[in-house]
Design an enzyme around this catalytic site. Structure first.
Site, PDB file in Angstrom:
ATOM      1  N   HIS A 164       0.710  -1.401  -0.083  1.00 37.51           N
ATOM      2  CA  HIS A 164       0.062   0.030   0.097  1.00 37.51           C
ATOM      3  C   HIS A 164       0.848   1.330  -0.039  1.00 37.51           C
ATOM      4  O   HIS A 164       2.061   1.311   0.572  1.00 37.51           O
ATOM      5  CB  HIS A 164      -0.970   0.039   1.257  1.00 37.51           C
ATOM      6  CG  HIS A 164      -0.236   0.319   2.590  1.00 37.51           C
ATOM      7  ND1 HIS A 164       0.536  -0.792   2.930  1.00 37.51           N
ATOM      8  CD2 HIS A 164      -0.175   1.096   3.436  1.00 37.51           C
ATOM      9  CE1 HIS A 164       0.933  -0.482   4.318  1.00 37.51           C
ATOM     10  NE2 HIS A 164       0.637   0.774   4.426  1.00 37.51           N
ATOM     11  N   GLN A 166       0.487   5.873   0.451  1.00 37.30           N
ATOM     12  CA  GLN A 166      -0.384   6.677   1.260  1.00 37.30           C
ATOM     13  C   GLN A 166      -0.345   8.219   0.499  1.00 37.30           C
ATOM     14  O   GLN A 166       0.309   8.320  -0.161  1.00 37.30           O
ATOM     15  CB  GLN A 166       0.223   6.787   2.369  1.00 37.30           C
ATOM     16  CG  GLN A 166       0.207   5.644   3.239  1.00 37.30           C
ATOM     17  CD  GLN A 166       0.520   5.901   4.710  1.00 37.30           C
ATOM     18  OE1 GLN A 166      -0.309   6.633   5.491  1.00 37.30           O
ATOM     19  NE2 GLN A 166       1.349   4.888   5.257  1.00 37.30           N
TER      20      GLN A 166
END
Ligand SMILES: [Zn+2]
Ligand SMILES: [Zn+2]
Length: 332
Positions: A164, A166
């Site tokens: 992931h 951000q």
């Protein structure tokens, strides 16, 4: 003699430890559990398919069928979307309500991958997701600055394994970004050109620190690299904001970034790293002197008190050797 070098764009000084500099091979990481040795799906992972927290979902690509990347609100956001951006003072001390955005781009359906092992389409769609949400942040008048980044590995600040990235929309322009903007403006006033455009051209001509060149980007270890294998990926065409990068540039960037991260993954045994997209504040999107780019920093050394006390780094690898090491690695 050790050598102090300055980055002309950021004005940051670094000590290059030319004496006793470590060979690139000395930064190869000790064996550890590799991301790809973990299971492909984990029942308790909030980012794995089947566990989607739909209340937090902000975007999925594609919109129908199996998603490739998703954007979700951070479960514990540093900033919240509701509220007024008003400045208060307590005595002489200013404060602002913590309004803004803090979102997570889930980069893959697979739990056990990272950009180095993802498909190029997954990396490209991560950039599409950054742009789509970044444009939504930009349309909010309370937002001054957007920052996009990835933490890979524990020492780079990642708390979840599932790949992931951000992004945050901030109600202020942070000081270090303001300082770089001021330097870029001063350089433009003195020389009549964008410092990053010039730096990229100089690196291209000089050649010793270039790792790879594509249709739209040059990737190089900066002259005054702050740490071993520190990389800049600079677009050839001058634009201040990442949000104005074209779809062709995003496709190319995905290839370039993945290629570099594969070299680092293979050559240095999957070190932790951060990457950051440095982009102008959106009210400066038409600036002639600001220029977006991507910085990649493998975490192969630790910074400590000296860096804290001075804001200055000691690089224990020669930038030219770092570049040569990455250049000669096959990326496959
Ligand atoms: Zn997962
Ligand atoms: Zn430029």
């Amino acid at each position: 003699m050790p050598e102090l070098r300055q980055n002309v764009a950021t004005k940051e000084w670094v000590i290059i430890a030319t004496e006793g500099a470590r060979r690139p091979e000395e930064f190869v990481q000790p064996d550890k559990e590799r991301v790809e040795d973990r299971p492909e799906h984990v029942a308790t992972c909030p980012f794995c398919p089947g566990n989607e927290e739909l209340d937090l979902e902000r975007l999925r690509i594609p919109a129908q069928g199996d998603w490739i990347v998703r954007v979700v609100g951070n479960r514990y956001p540093a900033l919240r979307a509701e509220g007024e951006r008003s400045r208060r003072f307590e005595g002489m001390n200013p404060s602002i309500a913590g309004v803004g955005y803090h979102e997570v781009v889930v980069e893959s359906r697979r739990h056990n991958t990272s950009p180095a092992t993802e498909q190029p389409e997954e990396v490209e769609r991560t950039f599409h997701a950054f742009q789509a949400r970044g444009r939504a942040f930009r349309d909010d008048a309370r937002i001054e600055q957007i920052v996009y980044f990835k933490n890979h590995g524990v020492t780079a600040g990642a708390s979840l394994v599932h790949p992931h990235a951000q992004m945050l929309g901030l109600p202020v322009v942070p000081y270090s970004i303001r300082a770089r903007m001021e330097e870029a403006r001063r350089y433009f006033d003195d020389r009549g050109e964008c410092v990053i455009c010039r730096l990229r051209q100089d690196e291209e001509q000089e050649g010793t620190r270039v790792v790879l060149a594509s249709e739209h980007f040059d990737a190089f270890v900066p002259f005054a690299a702050l740490s071993p294998f520190h990389l800049w990926i600079v677009p050839r065409s001058h634009r201040a904001s990442f949000l104005d990068a074209s779809p062709e540039e995003l496709r190319d960037l995905a290839q370039v970034l993945r290629d570099l991260l594969r070299r680092i993954f293979v050559g240095l045994n999957d070190p932790d790293y951060n990457y950051v997209i440095r982009s102008a504040p959106d009210r400066e999107a038409d600036s002639k002197y600001l220029h977006w780019y991507v910085a990649v920093v493998p975490r192969v050394t630790r910074s400590a008190g000296f860096e804290m006390g001075t804001g200055m780094f000691i690089n224990t690898a020669l930038p030219e050797e770092s570049a040569n090491f990455l250049r000669t690695l096959a990326s496959t």
